[in-house]
Scaffold this motif. Structure first.
Motif, mmCIF file in Angstrom:
data_model
loop_
_atom_site.group_PDB
_atom_site.id
_atom_site.type_symbol
_atom_site.label_atom_id
_atom_site.label_comp_id
_atom_site.label_asym_id
_atom_site.label_seq_id
_atom_site.Cartn_x
_atom_site.Cartn_y
_atom_site.Cartn_z
ATOM 1 N N PHE B 13 7.501 5.646 1.399
ATOM 2 C CA PHE B 13 6.179 5.071 1.082
ATOM 3 C C PHE B 13 5.887 3.751 1.563
ATOM 4 C CE2 PHE B 13 6.580 8.359 -2.077
ATOM 5 C CZ PHE B 13 5.132 8.766 -1.939
ATOM 6 N N PHE B 14 7.118 3.086 2.046
ATOM 7 C CA PHE B 14 7.030 1.826 2.606
ATOM 8 C C PHE B 14 7.473 1.849 4.087
ATOM 9 C CE2 PHE B 14 7.009 1.408 -2.002
ATOM 10 C CZ PHE B 14 5.609 0.593 -2.316
ATOM 11 N N ASP B 171 9.670 4.053 -6.935
ATOM 12 C CA ASP B 171 10.239 2.961 -7.719
ATOM 13 C C ASP B 171 9.699 1.719 -7.791
ATOM 14 O OD1 ASP B 171 12.232 4.677 -9.162
ATOM 15 O OD2 ASP B 171 13.355 4.470 -7.608
ATOM 16 N N THR B 172 8.598 1.428 -7.196
ATOM 17 C CA THR B 172 7.780 0.162 -6.884
ATOM 18 C C THR B 172 6.249 0.373 -7.713
ATOM 19 O OG1 THR B 172 8.843 0.122 -4.896
ATOM 20 C CG2 THR B 172 7.260 -1.528 -5.264
ATOM 21 N N ILE B 173 6.073 -0.529 -8.302
ATOM 22 C CA ILE B 173 4.759 -0.803 -8.887
ATOM 23 C C ILE B 173 3.737 -1.253 -7.753
ATOM 24 C CG2 ILE B 173 3.343 -1.753 -10.743
ATOM 25 C CD1 ILE B 173 5.680 0.151 -11.800
ATOM 26 N N VAL B 174 2.895 -0.178 -7.850
ATOM 27 C CA VAL B 174 1.860 -0.643 -6.731
ATOM 28 C C VAL B 174 0.335 -0.740 -7.161
ATOM 29 C CG1 VAL B 174 2.941 0.188 -4.729
ATOM 30 C CG2 VAL B 174 1.432 1.758 -5.909
ATOM 31 N N LEU B 175 -0.497 -1.537 -6.655
ATOM 32 C CA LEU B 175 -1.947 -1.477 -7.237
ATOM 33 C C LEU B 175 -2.864 -0.560 -6.467
ATOM 34 C CD1 LEU B 175 -3.940 -3.208 -8.969
ATOM 35 C CD2 LEU B 175 -4.493 -4.654 -7.025
ATOM 36 N N ASP B 176 -3.764 0.015 -6.984
ATOM 37 C CA ASP B 176 -4.558 0.950 -6.517
ATOM 38 C C ASP B 176 -4.148 1.986 -5.523
ATOM 39 O OD1 ASP B 176 -7.311 2.057 -5.701
ATOM 40 O OD2 ASP B 176 -7.466 0.417 -4.088
ATOM 41 N N PRO B 177 -3.382 2.846 -6.056
ATOM 42 C CA PRO B 177 -2.537 4.007 -5.324
ATOM 43 C C PRO B 177 -3.510 4.946 -4.582
ATOM 44 C CG PRO B 177 -1.981 4.066 -7.580
ATOM 45 C CD PRO B 177 -3.175 3.350 -7.588
ATOM 46 N N MET B 178 -3.420 5.168 -3.132
ATOM 47 C CA MET B 178 -4.344 5.847 -2.362
ATOM 48 C C MET B 178 -3.848 7.274 -2.649
ATOM 49 S SD MET B 178 -2.617 4.655 1.016
ATOM 50 C CE MET B 178 -0.947 4.569 0.938
ATOM 51 N N LYS B 179 -4.423 8.531 -1.900
ATOM 52 C CA LYS B 179 -4.150 9.589 -2.115
ATOM 53 C C LYS B 179 -2.668 10.045 -2.088
ATOM 54 C CE LYS B 179 -5.996 14.095 -0.990
ATOM 55 N NZ LYS B 179 -6.139 14.938 0.254
ATOM 56 N N GLU B 181 -0.052 8.199 -2.426
ATOM 57 C CA GLU B 181 0.957 7.662 -3.374
ATOM 58 C C GLU B 181 0.477 8.360 -4.543
ATOM 59 O OE1 GLU B 181 1.190 3.185 -1.715
ATOM 60 O OE2 GLU B 181 -0.594 3.823 -2.820
ATOM 61 N N ASP B 182 -0.597 8.556 -4.919
ATOM 62 C CA ASP B 182 -1.205 9.505 -6.045
ATOM 63 C C ASP B 182 -0.385 10.779 -6.189
ATOM 64 O OD1 ASP B 182 -2.196 9.521 -8.483
ATOM 65 O OD2 ASP B 182 -4.050 10.794 -7.708
ATOM 66 N N ASN B 183 -0.428 11.590 -4.975
ATOM 67 C CA ASN B 183 -0.006 12.677 -5.025
ATOM 68 C C ASN B 183 1.663 12.804 -5.242
ATOM 69 O OD1 ASN B 183 -2.440 14.376 -2.825
ATOM 70 N ND2 ASN B 183 -2.397 13.935 -4.950
ATOM 71 N N PHE B 184 2.289 11.938 -4.572
ATOM 72 C CA PHE B 184 3.705 12.124 -4.310
ATOM 73 C C PHE B 184 4.182 11.008 -5.219
ATOM 74 C CE2 PHE B 184 1.820 14.099 -0.613
ATOM 75 C CZ PHE B 184 2.365 15.286 -0.959
ATOM 76 N N GLY B 185 3.615 10.269 -5.832
ATOM 77 C CA GLY B 185 4.166 9.198 -6.727
ATOM 78 C C GLY B 185 4.754 9.562 -8.008
#
Lengths: 221, 255
Positions: B13-14, B171-179, B181-185
């Motif tokens: 993710f990063f 394992d990281t807190i993120v603002l405003d997840p996109m698709k 990040e939402d699907n696999f977060g």
């Protein structure tokens, strides 16, 4: 100019007593209730840019008959709430079965709000020489928040319009306006009123409308 | 972007500390707000939040139909969240479903506390939110749009409402997840609040520890505050545009 665009929740003043229309007080501070223009004088008023007409006692409005029931006319007053005109509020004594003879479905009338209760039951009256049925002329609708501008300070705008346009004009607080006069005069009146609605929030409007009318009349001759 | 992975394990993710779309962990996606886009509605607003495209329309206060829903002392608020069938990759079967009923309910409850419903007894304020394109976080985009549309309709409110989500990916807190990040977060947590910090919506999907929750909350609150400023600017801009169309110099103090 002490006017400012505000949005709901904006802090307007720290003094609760300056709270005027379109504001609310929380914890001794004045906040804006609406999206509109804040007028800061002794009292702070927020003038909305949009919104529905809510009837208040004493308002002169223009209504359209929507339905006739036993002893009541139900009248649309361009508001979320319908008005009720009881048969006894008609200037003449009439029988219940003859109601549609005097005010039929779809007819328009200048009418006054007599009373509004807490459940928003709106009682109307026709008992005034100034009020009455509209049989000729035209009715146009503008946003009711623009009505004060159309009337002007102490009626300056509306009296100027009546004089310059050669028309009879009745402005309802609900944003409905009746104009009556020659066909060409009415065309110009319509154009002018819609221009006032569009430019309602600008300053020095009356002077500019005078210029506009001069120009329009010059083009016509 | 297509991502073929059933578990999130083989996705990174990063990249060099930045997210897949180049954002930092505490940044939200570009937000565009346009006020008064619909001529027939009493108030309206169009919002683009990254890949999300939503439009909100407000009608009312107006007469309640059906009549039995009417309340004698206050206005009722109806909120309809609806996704267009073309808003997602796989065609969505049109019409209300379990998910949209839930989102309509929580969104309504996010907005209702700030509306002065007692000013309009026996009436209804209708809010329609249509999702034209979805990219995770449509409920928050919808609430942001609806709040601006309500102001545009001249509805009396205690304050605006701003909404924003925070999530947990890798394992990281993120603002405003996109698709992606939402699907696999690991977690998604949308909130809505007033600019004074009162929370009117708080949902969570997934798992967060107490500390992570605190961190996510802080991020989302900061996001909401920034979004509030953009909402405010869009409304003030709309007024100024009215003036510029007429080529009249207006001395409106902006901020």
């Amino acid at each position: 100019m002490d006017r400012k665009v505000v949005i709901p929740g904006d802090l307007l003043s720290e003094e609760a007593k300056r709270s005027g229309e379109g504001t609310f007080v929380k914890d001794g501070k004045v906040y804006s209730l609406l999206y509109g223009l804040a007028n800061c004088r002794d009292r702070i008023n927020v003038i909305p840019l949009a919104g529905k007409y809510v009837p208040a006692p004493g308002d002169n409005v223009i209504g359209v008959v929507k339905d006739i029931t036993f002893s009541n006319w139900i009248i649309d007053i361009n508001s979320p709430y319908d008005g009720l005109l009881h048969i006894s509020e008609f200037p003449k004594r009439i029988d219940a079965d003859e109601m549609s003879k005097y005010l039929s479905l779809g007819s328009s009338t200048m009418i006054r709000v007599k009373d509004v209760d807490s459940t928003m039951k709106v009682e109307l009256t026709l008992n005034d020489r100034k009020l009455g049925l509209l049989k000729t002329g035209r009715i146009i609708e503008i946003n009711h928040t623009r009505v004060p501008r159309l009337i002007g300070k102490g009626g300056s705008m509306i009296s100027m319009l009546k004089k310059e346009l050669n028309c009879n004009i009745f402005v309802g607080q609900n944003g409905r306006i009746w104009i009556n006069g020659g066909a060409e005069d009415m065309d110009l009146a319509l154009k002018t009123i819609l221009l006032i609605e569009k430019e309602a929030h600008t300053s020095g409007l009356t002077d500019r409308i005078v210029d506009f009318l001069k120009k329009e009349k010059g083009a016509g001759n | 972007m297509k991502m073929i992975a059933m578990d999130g394990s083989n996705i990174s993710f990063f990249k060099e500390g930045l997210r897949l779309d180049g954002r930092r962990a505490d940044e939200f996606r570009p937000l565009k707000i346009e006020v008064g886009v619909l001529a027939r509605a009493d108030g309206s607003c169009y919002v683009e939040m990254g890949g999300n495209k939503v439009i909100a329309a407000v009608y009312g206060p107006r007469e309640v139909h059906p009549r039995h829903l009417q309340e004698a002392t206050r206005a009722i608020v109806r909120y309809r969240y609806n996704m267009a069938s073309f808003s997602v990759e796989e065609r969505k079967r049109p019409g209300p479903d379990r998910r949209s009923y839930e989102l309509s309910k929580v969104s309504r409850e996010a907005l209702e506390p700030v509306i002065f419903t007692s000013y309009y007894p026996r009436s209804v304020i209708d809010v329609f939110v249509e999702v034209l394109q979805a990219d995770a976080g449509t409920r928050t985009a919808g609430i942001n749009a609806a709040s601006v549309a309500l102001a545009d309709a001249g509805i009396p409110m205690k304050s605006m409402i701003s909404a924003c989500a925070a999530g947990k990916v890798a394992d990281t807190i993120v603002l405003d997840p996109m698709k992606e990040e939402d699907n696999f977060g690991q977690a998604d947590m949308p909130i809505a609040m007033t600019p004074t910090g009162q929370i009117t919506l708080l949902q969570m999907d997934g798992h967060l520890t107490k500390d992570e929750f605190q961190r996510a909350m802080e991020l989302a609150i900061k996001g909401c505050r920034d979004i509030y400023e953009i909402q405010r600017k869009s409304l003030i801009e709309k007024y100024n545009q009215l003036g510029s169309e007429l080529a009249v110099v207006q001395e409106a103090e902006v901020l």
